[in-house]
Design a protein around this motif. Structure first.
Motif, PDB file in Angstrom:
ATOM      1  N   ARG B 191       0.864  -1.257   0.077  1.00  0.00           N
ATOM      2  CA  ARG B 191      -0.011  -0.079  -0.015  1.00  0.00           C
ATOM      3  C   ARG B 191       0.542   1.261  -0.031  1.00  0.00           C
ATOM      4  NH1 ARG B 191      -5.436  -0.963   1.698  1.00  0.00           N
ATOM      5  NH2 ARG B 191      -5.934   1.388   1.857  1.00  0.00           N
ATOM      6  N   ILE B 192       2.125   1.026   0.464  1.00  0.00           N
ATOM      7  CA  ILE B 192       2.830   2.541   0.806  1.00  0.00           C
ATOM      8  C   ILE B 192       3.001   3.264  -0.728  1.00  0.00           C
ATOM      9  CG2 ILE B 192       5.227   3.211   1.293  1.00  0.00           C
ATOM     10  CD1 ILE B 192       5.409   0.843   3.239  1.00  0.00           C
ATOM     11  N   MET B 193       3.587   2.514  -1.623  1.00  0.00           N
ATOM     12  CA  MET B 193       3.659   3.170  -3.053  1.00  0.00           C
ATOM     13  C   MET B 193       2.503   3.751  -3.486  1.00  0.00           C
ATOM     14  SD  MET B 193       6.849   3.003  -4.237  1.00  0.00           S
ATOM     15  CE  MET B 193       7.215   2.622  -5.890  1.00  0.00           C
ATOM     16  N   ALA B 194       1.324   2.844  -3.525  1.00  0.00           N
ATOM     17  CA  ALA B 194       0.060   3.403  -3.839  1.00  0.00           C
ATOM     18  C   ALA B 194      -0.417   4.492  -3.195  1.00  0.00           C
ATOM     19  CB  ALA B 194      -0.827   2.191  -3.893  1.00  0.00           C
ATOM     20  N   ALA B 195      -0.233   4.723  -1.974  1.00  0.00           N
ATOM     21  CA  ALA B 195      -0.828   5.575  -1.100  1.00  0.00           C
ATOM     22  C   ALA B 195      -0.066   6.928  -1.257  1.00  0.00           C
ATOM     23  CB  ALA B 195      -0.583   5.340   0.331  1.00  0.00           C
ATOM     24  N   TYR B 196       1.186   6.884  -1.688  1.00  0.00           N
ATOM     25  CA  TYR B 196       2.018   8.147  -1.945  1.00  0.00           C
ATOM     26  C   TYR B 196       2.142   8.530  -3.249  1.00  0.00           C
ATOM     27  CZ  TYR B 196       3.561   8.384   2.957  1.00  0.00           C
ATOM     28  OH  TYR B 196       3.589   8.141   4.415  1.00  0.00           O
ATOM     29  N   ARG B 197       2.073   7.417  -4.118  1.00  0.00           N
ATOM     30  CA  ARG B 197       1.937   7.872  -5.678  1.00  0.00           C
ATOM     31  C   ARG B 197       0.824   8.036  -6.445  1.00  0.00           C
ATOM     32  NH1 ARG B 197       7.437   5.694  -6.845  1.00  0.00           N
ATOM     33  NH2 ARG B 197       8.780   7.099  -5.536  1.00  0.00           N
ATOM     34  N   GLU B 198      -0.082   6.955  -6.060  1.00  0.00           N
ATOM     35  CA  GLU B 198      -1.178   6.966  -6.882  1.00  0.00           C
ATOM     36  C   GLU B 198      -2.595   7.467  -6.341  1.00  0.00           C
ATOM     37  OE1 GLU B 198      -1.962   2.627  -8.032  1.00  0.00           O
ATOM     38  OE2 GLU B 198       0.313   2.531  -8.102  1.00  0.00           O
ATOM     39  N   TRP B 199      -2.863   7.128  -5.203  1.00  0.00           N
ATOM     40  CA  TRP B 199      -4.097   7.385  -4.577  1.00  0.00           C
ATOM     41  C   TRP B 199      -4.446   8.965  -4.189  1.00  0.00           C
ATOM     42  CZ3 TRP B 199      -3.582   3.077  -0.673  1.00  0.00           C
ATOM     43  CH2 TRP B 199      -3.859   1.591  -1.557  1.00  0.00           C
ATOM     44  N   GLU B 200      -5.590   9.395  -4.296  1.00  0.00           N
ATOM     45  CA  GLU B 200      -5.843  10.833  -4.315  1.00  0.00           C
ATOM     46  C   GLU B 200      -6.105  11.111  -2.990  1.00  0.00           C
ATOM     47  OE1 GLU B 200      -6.535  13.272  -6.852  1.00  0.00           O
ATOM     48  OE2 GLU B 200      -5.230  12.343  -8.016  1.00  0.00           O
TER      49      GLU B 200
END
Lengths: 350, 259
Positions: B191-200
């Protein structure tokens, strides 16, 4: 000389509270009961309220929800100039919704200038709701209360970062009522003056629509309680590598039990496997602020000191007289903890 | 089940030292963390999500940097995040922040639980939870250690006086979680990558919340700081184990440390 005459000589005149007047006025103390008695913090608040009231030229009003005449008299003996008593039997046991209705209605009518609640389980959940209901704001867990007399505002001391330091915060002049929660033990208990007399007004509240929304299934009193989390523990006996072995550690447990306290350990004790990581005090573990911290066989590296610097009273027992722990201890004992601890347990039982 | 978790970002105490002697705070590293007690609250929410499924939404008020705290909350398991920020919101006090959070929660809507920390480490404020409960006119359970939801009912174990109580309530309910009630999880690797790079992170300003300058006017003002007194060197007890033990116990009793 008969008793009436003596009473007349010694008794103060009954305080006659003038209720006329415009705007927000008087200091109100929300009394709290523990079993059949008043909570100590209630008496402490009366003490502080009297001092603030003399500066403001205000009265100290106490409100007692669900108590009786005897407790109302106690409030007067400890400094209340008038007591408002909700004696409805439905209010005997605490429940948020009826209590907030009683207090909210009363305060909406009486328009207090200042409201003091205890920073307790009950006061802590009533005060912010009152603040919202009365369109005000609360300052919580205060350890100091002074007045900015020019603005008639309260100046509150609020410990932050687990008491590392305190922020001093004042209410803006337009905030009414000024609601605070006061930490137990922050102020002294006032002198109990049995000759003090004042009015007790019984008040009623319409509890329609104020039924408790939370159902209490089960209450477990102290006796059966699980271990207190270290940051909240009042007494902590802590072991370090200097206890030598599991047998030495067992002595620390016995001392904690004799004192009714919690067992903890330094990094060393955790590494030795005597105690779980959750019970570690110091950097990487818990920060504690007990009334009494006994460090047994702990050298007291700076990492450990960080965790205990707010302990009120520190006792260090260590064989090494140069151990840094002695620099922060209120009482130091240079000796083998394994010999001293049994002696302390014996002395406690004597 | 929708659970809203208001969180607060605070200055990391590991980055500063407090000098009692100089009555000053020396900041070494200005780093920010989620208020530890709010992390306990998030953990309670995530455990409910783990067992019965729930949508966990994190909301925070403050400066634009608070974005970081919300992304961390998403990395920990929150499904969505809202940042309430603009010039007025960044400078408001506890009362203003509470109003902003209330408006945001209203706007998000349809919540079953609001779960927040009992107190904030950096201001000592312990009013947010019950304040919100009063705003929404809902039930509240404070000082919670554990909470579960089954058959639509919330059950919680809370600190109560010197013991604890088990309680039950029907949502919507507000919970405040006791400091140190649990051990918060670590962020999930994936989740870390997604939380900082993808999710709004959705950003709302005061206007979007229907608040004007007067609503956010601070109701309190800072008047400085005070520091606890410095520790002084204590005394040494000497003699046989029996002597020092007797001395110690006597001292502890005299000082009212023990009975």
């Amino acid at each position: 000389m008969d008793l009436d005459y003596l009473q007349m000589l010694m008794g103060e005149e009954e305080v006659v509270v003038e209720e006329e007047g415009e705007g927000y006025r008087n200091i109100w103390v929300v009394a709290e009961r523990v079993g059949d008695e008043l909570a100590p913090v209630t008496l402490e608040m009366l003490n502080q309220a009297q001092q603030l009231a003399s500066t403001l030229g205000a009265y100290v009003m106490a409100v007692l929800v669900g108590g009786d005449e005897t407790l109302a008299q106690e409030l007067i003996y400890h400094g209340a100039d008038k007591v408002f008593l909700f004696d409805d039997p439905a209010l005997k046991d605490y429940a948020l919704e009826p209590y907030i209705k009683a207090l909210g209605d009363l305060f909406a009518e009486k328009m207090p200038e200042i409201v003091l609640c205890g920073a307790t389980d009950v006061g802590g959940e009533l005060a912010p709701r009152l603040a919202r209901r009365l369109d005000a704001v609360a300052l919580t867990n205060c350890t100091g209360l002074t007045l900015d007399a020019s603005q008639r505002t309260l100046v509150c001391t609020m410990p932050v970062y687990d008491g590392e330091y305190s922020e001093v915060v004042a209410f803006s002049p337009e905030v009414h009522p000024q609601i605070v929660t006061v930490q137990p033990g922050a102020f002294g208990v006032p002198y109990r003056d049995e000759y003090r007399s004042a009015e007790v007004e019984t008040v009623a509240v319409d509890l329609d629509g104020a039924q408790p929304r939370v159902k209490v299934l089960n209450v477990v009193a102290e006796a059966e309680r699980e271990p207190v989390p270290l940051p909240k523990a009042r007494i902590i006996v802590s072991a370090g590598r200097g206890m030598g072995d599991a047998e030495g550690f067992a002595l620390v447990e016995q001392l904690a039990a004799a004192l009714g306290g919690e067992v903890a350990g330094s990094r060393g004790a955790v590494d030795e496997g005597w105690i779980d990581e959750e019970k570690q005090v110091g950097m990487g573990g818990a920060t504690v602020r007990p009334d009494l911290y006994i460090a047994c066989g702990i050298s007291g590296a700076i990492q450990h000191y960080f965790g205990i610097q707010d302990a009120k009273f520190v006792v260090a027992i260590n064989r090494d007289e140069n151990a840094p722990i002695f620099k922060v201890a209120d009482v130091g004992i240079v000796a083998d903890a394994k010999e001293v601890i049994p002696a302390i347990i014996e002395a406690l039982e004597a | 089940m929708r659970i809203i978790v208001p969180i607060r970002q605070i200055l990391d105490p590991r980055g500063f030292t407090v000098s009692r002697r100089h009555e000053r705070i020396f900041v070494n590293r200005k780093e920010y963390i989620i208020n530890p007690n709010d992390k306990n609250a998030l953990e309670v929410a995530l455990r409910i999500k783990d067992t019965g499924g729930a949508e966990v939404i994190a909301v925070a008020v403050g400066k634009p940097r608070v974005d970081d705290a919300l992304r961390e909350a998403m990395a920990l398991g929150a499904d969505a995040a809202y940042l309430l920020t603009d010039e007025a919101l960044a400078q408001t006090d506890a009362a203003g922040a509470a109003k902003a959070l209330a408006k945001a929660i209203e706007k998000i809507g349809d919540f079953d639980l609001i779960i927040t920390g009992q107190e904030t480490l950096d201001t000592g404020d312990a009013q947010l939870g019950p304040w919100l409960a009063e705003y929404f006119g809902i039930a509240q359970v404070t000082n919670v250690r554990e909470a579960t939801v089954s058959d639509g009912a919330l059950r919680a174990k809370r600190d109560w006086g010197t013991g604890y109580a088990e309680v039950e309530a029907a949502p919507p309910v507000l919970l405040t979680v006791a400091p140190g009630a649990n051990k918060p999880r670590y962020p999930h690797g994936g989740r870390i990558m997604a939380a900082y790079r993808e999710w709004e992170v959705t950003t709302w300003g005061a206007e979007a919340l229907g608040l004007d300058a007067a609503d956010l006017e601070p109701l309190t003002e800072g008047r400085g700081r005070t520091f606890p007194p410095e520790r002084t060197l204590g005394e040494r007890l000497t003699g046989s184990p029996q002597d020092v033990a007797a001395d110690l116990v006597q001292q502890l009793r005299l000082q009212h440390v023990i009975k």
